[in-house]
Design a protein around this motif. Sequence first.
Motif, short mmCIF file in Angstrom:
data_model
loop_
_atom_site.label_atom_id
_atom_site.label_comp_id
_atom_site.label_asym_id
_atom_site.label_seq_id
_atom_site.Cartn_x
_atom_site.Cartn_y
_atom_site.Cartn_z
N GLY A 85 0.43 -14.38 9.59
CA GLY A 85 2.03 -14.06 9.60
C GLY A 85 2.46 -13.88 11.15
N GLU A 86 3.70 -14.19 11.17
CA GLU A 86 4.46 -13.99 12.64
C GLU A 86 4.49 -12.49 12.99
N PRO A 87 4.66 -12.23 14.02
CA PRO A 87 4.90 -11.02 14.84
C PRO A 87 6.47 -10.38 14.04
N SER A 88 6.38 -9.43 13.37
CA SER A 88 7.62 -8.65 12.62
C SER A 88 7.27 -7.46 12.13
N GLU A 89 8.24 -6.68 11.77
CA GLU A 89 8.07 -5.21 11.24
C GLU A 89 7.16 -5.08 9.92
N ALA A 90 7.64 -6.47 9.07
CA ALA A 90 6.85 -6.41 7.67
C ALA A 90 5.39 -6.70 7.88
N ASN A 91 5.02 -7.65 9.01
CA ASN A 91 3.45 -7.81 8.92
C ASN A 91 2.75 -6.71 9.83
N SER A 92 3.55 -5.64 10.57
CA SER A 92 2.85 -4.52 11.39
C SER A 92 2.04 -3.73 10.39
N HIS A 93 1.15 -3.13 11.05
CA HIS A 93 0.26 -2.05 10.50
C HIS A 93 1.03 -0.41 11.01
N PRO A 94 0.75 0.20 9.90
CA PRO A 94 -0.05 0.44 8.92
C PRO A 94 0.30 -0.29 7.59
N HIS A 95 -0.46 -0.79 6.70
CA HIS A 95 0.00 -1.36 5.21
C HIS A 95 -0.46 -0.31 4.43
N CYS A 96 0.28 -0.53 3.45
CA CYS A 96 0.17 0.67 2.22
C CYS A 96 0.05 -0.11 1.00
N SER A 97 -0.68 0.77 -0.28
CA SER A 97 -0.50 0.11 -1.48
C SER A 97 0.67 -0.16 -2.20
N GLY A 98 1.96 0.51 -1.75
CA GLY A 98 3.08 0.63 -2.69
C GLY A 98 4.03 1.75 -1.83
N ASP A 99 4.91 1.66 -2.84
CA ASP A 99 6.06 2.70 -2.28
C ASP A 99 5.67 4.04 -2.29
N ASP A 100 4.51 4.42 -3.04
CA ASP A 100 4.12 5.74 -3.19
C ASP A 100 2.89 6.08 -2.10
N ASN A 101 2.66 5.16 -1.26
CA ASN A 101 1.62 5.26 0.00
C ASN A 101 0.18 5.91 -0.57
N SER A 102 -0.07 5.41 -1.75
CA SER A 102 -1.38 6.02 -2.31
C SER A 102 -2.40 5.85 -1.36
N PHE A 103 -2.44 4.76 -0.75
CA PHE A 103 -3.59 4.31 -0.11
C PHE A 103 -2.85 3.39 1.41
N ILE A 104 -3.20 3.85 2.40
CA ILE A 104 -2.66 3.39 3.92
C ILE A 104 -4.04 2.92 4.69
N VAL A 105 -3.65 1.80 5.28
CA VAL A 105 -4.72 1.18 6.09
C VAL A 105 -4.08 0.50 7.30
N VAL A 106 -5.29 0.81 8.43
CA VAL A 106 -4.83 0.02 9.74
C VAL A 106 -6.23 -0.85 9.85
N HIS A 107 -5.93 -2.11 10.45
CA HIS A 107 -7.22 -2.96 10.52
C HIS A 107 -7.30 -3.83 11.65
N ASN A 108 -8.35 -3.76 12.30
CA ASN A 108 -8.79 -5.15 13.27
C ASN A 108 -9.45 -5.75 12.67
N GLY A 109 -9.41 -7.36 12.91
CA GLY A 109 -10.33 -8.17 12.48
C GLY A 109 -9.53 -9.15 11.51
N ILE A 110 -10.25 -9.79 10.66
CA ILE A 110 -9.75 -10.98 9.87
C ILE A 110 -10.51 -10.93 8.47
N ILE A 111 -9.75 -10.79 7.34
CA ILE A 111 -10.52 -10.83 5.97
C ILE A 111 -10.51 -12.48 5.48
N THR A 112 -11.63 -13.02 5.34
CA THR A 112 -11.62 -14.63 5.33
C THR A 112 -11.35 -14.77 3.60
N ASN A 113 -11.55 -13.98 2.89
CA ASN A 113 -11.12 -14.22 1.46
C ASN A 113 -10.09 -13.32 0.97
#
Length: 654
Positions: free
Chosen positions: A80-108
């Motif tokens: 994904g291109e550089p954008s606010e939507a693609n920036s981290h942190p990412h969350c599980s949904g509107d309630d922010n139950s789980f929030i993650v920052v990530h370095n690396g690549i998930i191949t699957n």
Amino acid sequence: PCQRSQIYEILLRGLERLEYRGYDSAGLAVDYPEEGVHIVKKQGKVKMLRGIVFDVEKAHYQTEVGTHIGIAHTRWATHGEPSEANSHPHCSGDDNSFIVVHNGIITNYKDIKQFLEKENYVFTSDTDTECIPKLAHYIYNHGEVGEKLTFAEVVERVISQLEGAFALVFKSTLFPEQVVAVKRGSPLLVGIKSERDIIVDRVNISYRQRQASDDNRAFNVDGQSAEYFFASDASALIEHTDRVIYLEDDDITYIANGSLRINRLQKHAKTDTTTTRQITTLRLQLQQIMKGSFSTFMQKEIFEQPDSLQNTMRGRIDFANNTVKLGGLASHAMDIKRCRRIIIIASGTSYHSGVATRQLLEELSDVPVVVELSSDFLDRQTPVFRDDVVFFISQSGETADTLNALRYCKSRGALLVGITNTVGSAISRETDCGIHINAGPEIGVASTKAYTSQIVSIVMLSIMIGSDSVSKQKRVAEIIQGLKELPDLVKKVLEKDNEIRELAQDLYEEKSLLLMGRGYNYATCLEGALKVKEVSYMHSEGILSGELKHGPLALVDENMPCVLVVLKDNTYAKCHNALQQVMARHCRPITICEEGDKDVQEMSYRSIGIPRTVDCLMNILAILPLQLLSFHLAVLKGLDVDCPRNLAKSVTTE
């Protein structure tokens, strides 16, 4: 309690310390106990995120809070291109139950994403990362009947489904005041800060065979308040603490109620040789990662090379007796000397340092030396044997392709030697022995001082290998004398900075640049061309002079700027011939030659003279004008020297 502004400042300053690693957007998430989690993201530089944070959060900036948890991230676009939507942190949904920052690549990630979409999860970005918090949410809500998962258990189940390389930090509104971090293939360390000195030097590991609630395996600071910092690089936390733990692959680090616990899913007999993780003290000093009086880190690091080379040699060379002692190789020295083949595996600048020293290594070892690009070596599945010695060169010690090549060679029984600039890195941990090049922190994306220190390290290694041969003693003594004089000669070359700036004025509007050399200085041309490409975005190509008539000569005319390295070694006559060939095509050659070489200087449009030293060290002096040239080209073009577009300092993904 502390003010919320302090939490933001720690996160933002940490991101600023990591800017050199390359990024295109940034974001952070901070706990607001009365409102949940606030997430702020921005495409562009950290200073833009800082402005947004202050604008959005200024009403709460001075509020005192008891919860101090925050996570932050700078993203380098892969999916994904550089954008606010693609920036981290990412969350599980509107309630922010789980929030993650990530370095690396998930191949699957595509398989996971397809599964979650069938379960009615909606994705709002193009990244591979977003599937991670959503998978955590799914696992938490779909446990067995009556099963109540802990935060660490959720993360354990998540990573069991992930393939690829990652360093992850999780936070959750379902588990307030808790953080879980895990790594596999990407670097991650945790810093520990307390009111009094930390006396213990190890943290125990818990395995899933034990009860996860076994408090005897947890680490805490004896009733004191403690702060914990996760980072991908020590430079982000050195202003807070110098006590750190370098995490191993599949370590799941869980912080709650002021305590830190490291869990592992299971114990592997071959790889898990210890039940603790060491708390180490960083040698890094804050002033080492500051620019000082220089305009950029790259410029500072170029001019630090007299000192960095001295540090690489310090305590290792006995100049009085012409001997070299490399403590990190002592236990395997005889195995290295008896090998049948040496393989050097590296990428980018580190690869060029291997090319630069291959000739000397062959001369003093009397065995064939093969230099391989890490990615190509893996693609070919090259045969490796038990009597091979394999050198892995990496400034960061975390280069993904080089690490994968290391594990490939390890499975085939070869002796593994690491050459890195980072204590505690994956390569330094996973090799049998190695050399720490001691160049000091290198912040600029374009490597400069690490390259020259890598060359000196391999020169010292070559001397160690050849030291038992009586016939090579004269050669060894000559090289050691050259190493003794080297820092002073480097200073003399750096004094030509103004001369090289004037040359850059002539060249900065050109579209292409050819660099030609051979022997020890073929690597100089490859590395010089890479530096020009990296920071000035000018097309440049390093060419072996002996290949000039096999195609590259077609590029040469009066409009093509050419730099030729013509030094008085065993290739001098042949390089002189190449100079005459380009002149015959009306080229105006720029030469790097020895001081006082009037023959070459008279044939040159411009020439840069460097002092004479032993032939195998001339490439160190010859690369300095090209490092300075690339720097001045970038400055004249108004470019960001320390953070070139699309590049990262440490390439931790394939």
